[in-house]
Write an enzyme that holds these catalytic residues in place. Structure first.
Site, PDB file in Angstrom:
ATOM      1  N   ASP A   1      56.053  63.647   8.278  1.00  0.00           N
ATOM      2  CA  ASP A   1      55.158  64.639   7.674  1.00  0.00           C
ATOM      3  C   ASP A   1      54.763  65.748   8.639  1.00  0.00           C
ATOM      4  O   ASP A   1      53.990  65.519   9.562  1.00  0.00           O
ATOM      5  CB  ASP A   1      53.877  63.922   7.213  1.00  0.00           C
ATOM      6  CG  ASP A   1      54.104  63.112   5.972  1.00  0.00           C
ATOM      7  OD1 ASP A   1      53.705  61.926   5.944  1.00  0.00           O
ATOM      8  OD2 ASP A   1      54.686  63.660   5.025  1.00  0.00           O
TER       9      ASP A   1
ATOM     10  N   ASP B   1      54.951  60.170  -3.151  1.00  0.00           N
ATOM     11  CA  ASP B   1      54.395  60.254  -1.810  1.00  0.00           C
ATOM     12  C   ASP B   1      52.875  60.328  -1.842  1.00  0.00           C
ATOM     13  O   ASP B   1      52.308  61.341  -2.226  1.00  0.00           O
ATOM     14  CB  ASP B   1      54.960  61.518  -1.141  1.00  0.00           C
ATOM     15  CG  ASP B   1      54.573  61.638   0.305  1.00  0.00           C
ATOM     16  OD1 ASP B   1      54.931  62.664   0.910  1.00  0.00           O
ATOM     17  OD2 ASP B   1      53.915  60.724   0.815  1.00  0.00           O
TER      18      ASP B   1
ATOM     19  N   GLY C   1      52.755  55.147   3.892  1.00  0.00           N
ATOM     20  CA  GLY C   1      52.259  55.283   5.268  1.00  0.00           C
ATOM     21  C   GLY C   1      51.351  54.105   5.586  1.00  0.00           C
ATOM     22  O   GLY C   1      51.769  53.140   6.229  1.00  0.00           O
TER      23      GLY C   1
ATOM     24  N   GLY D   1      47.056  60.904   5.190  1.00  0.00           N
ATOM     25  CA  GLY D   1      47.445  59.572   4.726  1.00  0.00           C
ATOM     26  C   GLY D   1      46.197  58.817   4.304  1.00  0.00           C
ATOM     27  O   GLY D   1      45.071  59.301   4.460  1.00  0.00           O
TER      28      GLY D   1
HETATM   29  C1  DX5 Z   1      50.379  63.245   2.878  1.00  0.00           C
HETATM   30  C2  DX5 Z   1      51.792  62.864   3.288  1.00  0.00           C
HETATM   31  C3  DX5 Z   1      52.123  61.456   2.891  1.00  0.00           C
HETATM   32  C4  DX5 Z   1      51.208  60.423   3.553  1.00  0.00           C
HETATM   33  C5  DX5 Z   1      51.409  59.069   2.889  1.00  0.00           C
HETATM   34  O1  DX5 Z   1      50.248  64.630   3.001  1.00  0.00           O
HETATM   35  O2  DX5 Z   1      52.745  63.706   2.688  1.00  0.00           O
HETATM   36  O3  DX5 Z   1      53.474  61.187   3.253  1.00  0.00           O
HETATM   37  O4  DX5 Z   1      51.515  60.334   4.907  1.00  0.00           O
HETATM   38  O5  DX5 Z   1      50.470  58.184   3.447  1.00  0.00           O
HETATM   39  P1  DX5 Z   1      49.858  57.016   2.543  1.00  0.00           P
HETATM   40  O6  DX5 Z   1      51.043  56.198   2.101  1.00  0.00           O
HETATM   41  O7  DX5 Z   1      48.945  56.284   3.485  1.00  0.00           O
HETATM   42  O8  DX5 Z   1      49.153  57.672   1.401  1.00  0.00           O
HETATM   43 ZN    ZN Z   2      54.897  63.167   2.996  1.00  0.00          ZN
END
Ligand code: DX5
Ligand code: ZN
Length: 214
Positions: free
Chosen positions: A35, A176, A198, A145
């Site tokens: 990211d 995502d 994530g 995240g």
């Molecule tokens: C947010 C990112 C995602 C994030 C996902 O802007 O694009 O990829 O890192 O993290 P989780 O799975 O913890 O929501």
């Molecule tokens: Zn992402």
């Protein structure tokens, strides 16, 4: 289509990043989600070229680079040269240069992913279906995240998959944000086949977390 897990290193411990990526690979993940946040398109700043360059040397994973940056066309060649396999950018950032950006990504030898934020309707993707190799539907507001899955995303996944099917396209559909063992079957059933995770991967035991998602 079998489901692909793409762990997002935004949630990793950068103190031991190399070790954690090796564990992700050993656990059977095939993609690594990267990211890139510029603090303008999204309110956070994450990491960029030096991190990609250093992990590329030691990893055979497919680098799934997610550009949450303004004017993404500026950096296509640089991310491609550093080892990106898929370069995904935002329709809201590229605007009328979206087709040009897809073409530039292909010319640089990478697959092109096109992403939309939660508030952007699926219909905005229609001119690009069949051109982009992957569609990335944000299921949280981009930039951070650890957020909660936005429930209305499920209908967007279903609608996108049916638009693709109606065109005879088996384009990868990536989701995502906020994906956990608690909702992964919902998004898979709705038509997603590439799952970014994530916190669901990096919080706790990485190996167990990946196995639980597969
Ligand atoms: C947010 C990112 C995602 C994030 C996902 O802007 O694009 O990829 O890192 O993290 P989780 O799975 O913890 O929501
Ligand atoms: Zn992402």
């Amino acid at each position: 289509m079998d489901v692909i897990i793409s762990p997002s290193i935004l949630a990793a411990d950068f103190n031991i990043l190399g070790r954690q990526i090796q564990e992700v690979e050993r656990a059977g993940a095939r993609y690594l989600h990267f990211d890139v946040c510029d603090g303008v398109f999204v309110p956070s700043i994450s990491f960029g070229m030096p991190v990609l360059a250093s992990i590329r040397k030691n990893s055979g994973l497919l680098f799934d680079v997610h550009l949450m940056i303004v004017e993404p066309i500026r950096y296509v060649e640089e991310f491609a040269d550093l080892g990106a396999d898929i370069i995904t950018f935002h329709l809201e950032a590229a605007g009328e240069r979206t087709m040009e950006t897809i073409e530039r990504i292909h010319k640089a030898g990478c697959k092109a992913g096109l992403s939309i934020k939660p508030a952007t309707p699926v219909s905005a993707l229609e001119p690009y279906l069949g051109k982009a190799d992957m569609i990335l539907l944000m299921t949280v507001e981009p930039g951070f995240g650890g957020q909660k899955y936005i429930p209305s995303s499920t209908e967007k996944i279903r609608k996108t998959r049916s638009l693709l099917r109606a065109r005879g396209l088996d384009t990868d559909l990536e989701v995502d944000g906020g994906i956990t063992t608690g909702n992964i079957s919902v998004v898979k059933e709705a038509g997603a086949n590439v799952i970014v995770a994530g916190s669901a991967v990096f919080r706790g035991d990485i190996t167990e977390n990946i196995k639980a998602l597969m």
